[in-house]
Design an enzyme around this catalytic site. Structure first.
Site, mmCIF file in Angstrom:
data_model
loop_
_atom_site.group_PDB
_atom_site.id
_atom_site.type_symbol
_atom_site.label_atom_id
_atom_site.label_comp_id
_atom_site.label_asym_id
_atom_site.label_seq_id
_atom_site.Cartn_x
_atom_site.Cartn_y
_atom_site.Cartn_z
ATOM 1 C CG ASP A 258 -2.841 -9.803 1.239
ATOM 2 O OD1 ASP A 258 -2.241 -8.944 1.926
ATOM 3 O OD2 ASP A 258 -2.954 -9.710 0.005
HETATM 4 C C1 BGC Z 1 -1.253 -6.652 -0.347
HETATM 5 C C2 BGC Z 1 0.009 -7.406 -0.011
HETATM 6 C C3 BGC Z 1 0.849 -6.594 0.927
HETATM 7 C C4 BGC Z 1 0.045 -6.240 2.161
HETATM 8 C C5 BGC Z 1 0.814 -5.396 3.156
HETATM 9 C C6 BGC Z 1 -1.970 -6.148 0.887
HETATM 10 O O1 BGC Z 1 -2.976 -5.254 0.550
HETATM 11 O O2 BGC Z 1 -2.106 -7.453 -1.113
HETATM 12 O O3 BGC Z 1 0.712 -7.701 -1.179
HETATM 13 O O4 BGC Z 1 2.017 -7.270 1.242
HETATM 14 O O5 BGC Z 1 -1.102 -5.502 1.768
HETATM 15 O O6 BGC Z 1 1.024 -4.128 2.671
#
Ligand code: BGC
Length: 808
Positions: free
Chosen positions: A752
């Protein structure tokens, strides 16, 4: 167009068949509305209050009829050209002569909401205004029927609170959205699961004044239903969820009978927040969450644990229709590895509609203890006209009836089928079932699959058993893992790997470029291995970190080495739609929230949504769509539940598989997330999910497993959190042991965004790309010290490139 020209040069080329743009276009918006009507769930409909009789006068109450919430906040939000509220939906129906509204009421709410929005806030996070007495009198004189709308908003980086949390300060300002938490505390005295004082006052006033009250819930997760379930004056309730761009029009379609609801709940709605076993300790600590209820999540808890069933207001799988169906089991076929159950569904009512048939299996309690029953298959009919029938066949793999034995009561680390009788039930909710006379008898305990211990807990003291008592876990050591080493890695913001000049090819002006470029691999001129041999270790490591954003993307890219012709492939969020920042001026389609989509129980429809969404992704020159998100609805309090499908892993896995099939049919990569146990947002980058291996495999990993095996996602995103003392992104047992080893996952794994993990350890675990930036220097230092090998680096780099080869 040349292969990857979209990613390399970002040409703005529409992909509609007639040369038009598909992004945010009419066809997609209509599909979004259709999906919205199909996933809304009719919870109550006394005396056929709904659909409204043609031309019926109604009075709309509650600021939510204007303050429409299309979806939640954070990365699960999208920029749309507009949204349509229920008021707008009903005004359209009025123009068509299907209903009649009191203009003064609409005007009051419009002005009030506009004024509150002007003070700066998010949809759904404003106060319910006091209803002026004269307006109420006018409405009473106008009609006997009121519609009350209530909405809720939640989002990434914050959880819903309970009353006792109101005074506590959130400890971790860095990852928690403290602003939204504070707003929520001010608006909702008892936490937003319950009505606020102002909402309660409005509801009481309307209930007293009207003989018929209809409630529409524009929410993204489980909320209180006790305020209407047994209240006579509240005769109908529509769980409308957060319905995307035109959700208000979809609600009006259902209220006025232009669509017949066929959605079914994918969660159990209990009579209070406290009834869920996860509530008591959800906010106990910001450092950890103890999953002590074990596999007894959702209906598995309510149906099994003594005394819990009476706390169910609306059961899992439940949803009414404007027509009635008869479900008749007609065949039960036992084959060696599967059981087939054939049913005939007949529409015995007067209007056309769709029904969802659910098949549950009850396994013997045996030595391990089991949920009273578990959903093992479901199928939805086509639109059946009154009197029409359809035959459906539901299949259950015998191996899917096995339980995971993590303590060696029968065979340690194995899926086992315990001896005894397996009973089958069919029906249209977990509470409306008929038991089949045919059963499956297993003569003696059988090991279905022998595995190895992976991701076992050592800080979880106890777990719930089927009788509601707890067993102590012998694995408890009381010594937490030391995760302090990666502190230095925290805090980077921009991609660390320098971008290569985008227009100017690095070999321009040089005598000779590399022997092979990635296109040569794509065209079969050279093998991937030979191609990779050209790259230095540092160049290989460069492929294992996120790359700078280009075009309209705002979540960065991957790949990006112009010397070798490796495009910088952009990513974008999901799941609400293609997420592009407002300032880019590109509006996209907001799909209904994931929970609503799951409530359709319609895999073909979800696949269609995935396909349409991916077309928008492609048109905007992005290659990886960061969806579907499939974490389990363990607690109503998780702030991101709207992005997730269900409390049940079969529903989550099946919906994810449908979505992935749709997306990847467009040669766009789906990124299934957040792997795994990201069931809480508070301090999500450092919170330890302490969970038994059995609950992991049967509940929290199961949906991912099903989707991997059924739909082969090209990428998976690990979660921020820690699982039993090890960060997901650094978790070799999770990524290499379970995901690749046991399930045969062939794709690529990313972290993530901006995880706290140590980059070289993530690579060693099999987490191929660190998003949104990598730490080349740290990885190279580890390489020089012999902590990581070139072979490990190559394995990850190869998977990144293999993913890129699939994109077009
Ligand atoms: C989130 C993800 C997301 C990523 C990119 C993260 O903070 O948990 O779900 O895809 O950011 O925006």
């Amino acid at each position: 167009m040349d292969r990857w020209a979209r990613f390399n040069f970002q040409p703005v080329l529409p992909i509609g068949t007639d040369g038009t743009r598909v992004t945010g276009g009419r066809a997609h918006i209509e599909l979004s509305r259709t999906a919205a009507t199909e996933g809304m769930v009719l919870l109550k409909n006394e005396n056929n209050t709904l659909p409204l009789a043609s031309g019926k006068r109604v009075a709309l109450f509650g600021k939510a009829c204007v303050d429409y919430v299309k979806g939640g906040g954070g990365s699960g939000d999208v920029t749309t050209a507009y949204v349509r509220s229920l008021l707008e939906g009903m005004e359209r129906k009025e123009q068509e002569g299907k209903t009649s509204l009191l203009p003064a009421l609409g005007k009051f709410y419009r002005e009030n909401v506009k004024e509150q929005y002007a003070r700066g806030t998010a949809p759904g996070m404003i106060t319910e205004p006091e209803l002026p007495k004269e307006l109420l009198q006018q409405a009473k004189a106008f009609t006997d029927t009121a519609i009350i709308t209530i909405c809720r908003f939640s989002g990434e980086g914050w959880d819903r609170i309970v009353a006792s949390e109101k005074k506590k300060k959130s400890k971790n300002g860095g990852t928690n959205d403290t602003d939204m938490i504070e707003r929520g505390k001010n608006l909702f005295e008892r936490g937003d699961f319950y009505l606020s004082d102002e909402e309660q006052a409005m509801v009481d006033t309307v209930r007293e004044a009207f003989s018929k009250v209809i409630v529409v819930l524009n929410v993204g997760g489980m909320v209180d239903t006790s305020w209407f379930k047994d209240k006579k004056e509240i005769s109908a309730v529509l769980m409308a969820w957060q319905g995307g761009i035109e959700g208000g029009l979809a609600m009006a379609d259902i209220l006025c009978g232009d669509a017949n609801p066929s959605g079914k709940l994918t969660d159990t709605f209990a009579d209070s927040l406290e009834a869920y076993p996860s509530t008591e300790t959800f906010h106990e600590s910001e450092e950890y969450v103890e999953y002590t209820e074990d596999i007894y999540v959702g209906y598995r808890y309510f149906d099994t644990i003594p005394g819990a069933a009476k706390k169910i207001n609306y059961p899992f799988g439940f949803g009414l229709s404007y027509t009635k169906f008869e479900i008749t089991p007609t065949k039960f076929i036992k084959q060696e590895n599967q059981v087939l159950v054939q049913v005939v569904v007949t529409n015995i009512g007067t209007v056309a509609g769709k029904e969802v048939v659910q098949l549950y299996v009850s396994a013997p309690q045996g030595k391990l203890g089991k949920p009273m029953k578990e959903l093992k298959a479901f199928a939805k009919t086509r639109l059946l006209q009154a009197g029409e029938a359809q035959t459906l066949v539901l299949s259950v793999a015998v191996s899917s009836l096995a339980s995971y034995d993590d303590s060696g009561k029968i065979s340690k680390s194995a899926y086992v089928l315990e001896q005894g009788m397996y009973e089958f039930y069919v029906g249209n909710s977990s509470a409306e079932l008929q038991m089949l006379t045919d059963r499956l008898i297993i003569a003696e305990d059988r090991v279905v699959l022998q595995l190895e211990e992976h991701c076992a807990p050592f800080m979880l003291k106890k777990r719930m058993l089927a009788d509601g008592t707890y067993e102590e876990l012998e694995s408890y050591t009381g010594v937490p893992t030391d995760l302090s080493y990666e502190k230095e890695a925290v805090g980077a913001y921009t991609p660390a790997v320098p971008a290569q000049a985008r227009r100017k090819m690095p070999w321009e002006g040089q005598e000779k470029g590399p022997d092979w470029r990635l296109i040569d691999v794509a065209e079969g001129k050279v093998t991937m291995d030979t191609f990779l041999e050209q790259l230095s270790v540092e160049e290989l490591v460069g492929l294992l970190g996120g790359q700078p954003g280009t075009g309209v993307a705002n979540t960065f890219g991957m790949g990006n080495n112009k010397t070798y012709g490796i495009p910088n492939v952009m990513t974008a969020d999901g799941p609400a739609g293609l997420r592009i920042a407002g300032e880019c001026g590109v509006n996209t389609t907001a799909w209904p929230c994931a929970t609503l989509l799951a409530c359709t129980f319609n895999e073909a429809l979800v696949e269609e949504v995935g396909q349409a969404g991916a077309k928008e992704v492609k048109e905007n020159n992005i290659g990886v769509w960061l969806t579907p998100a499939i974490n389990i609805h363990r607690s109503p309090l998780c702030g991101r539940n709207f992005e997730y499908y269900s409390e049940d892993p079969l529903v989550a896995g099946k919906m994810a598989a449908a979505m992935i099939r749709g997306i990847q049919s467009q040669q766009i990569a789906a990124s299934m997330k957040h792997f795994a146990c990201n069931n809480k947002e508070t301090n999500r980058t450092n919170s330890d999910s302490r969970v038994s291996e059995r609950a992991l495999r049967e509940i929290y990993l199961k949906g991912f497993e099903l989707a991997v095996k059924e739909a082969d996602p090209w990428t998976i995103m690990t979660s921020y959190n820690i699982i039993n003392g090890h960060r997901s992104s650094e978790n070799r047992e999770l990524l290499t042991g379970i995901l690749r080893g046991e399930w045969g996952f062939r794709g690529m794994v990313t972290t993530d965004w901006w995880t706290n993990g140590e980059h070289y350890k993530e690579i060693k675990a099999g987490n191929d790309v660190k998003m949104a930036c990598g730490y080349t220097d740290r990885v190279m230092a580890a390489y020089e010290k012999g902590e990581i090998t070139k072979a490990e680096i190559i394995s990850c780099a190869k998977r990144v490139l293999e993913m890129i080869l699939k994109l077009q």
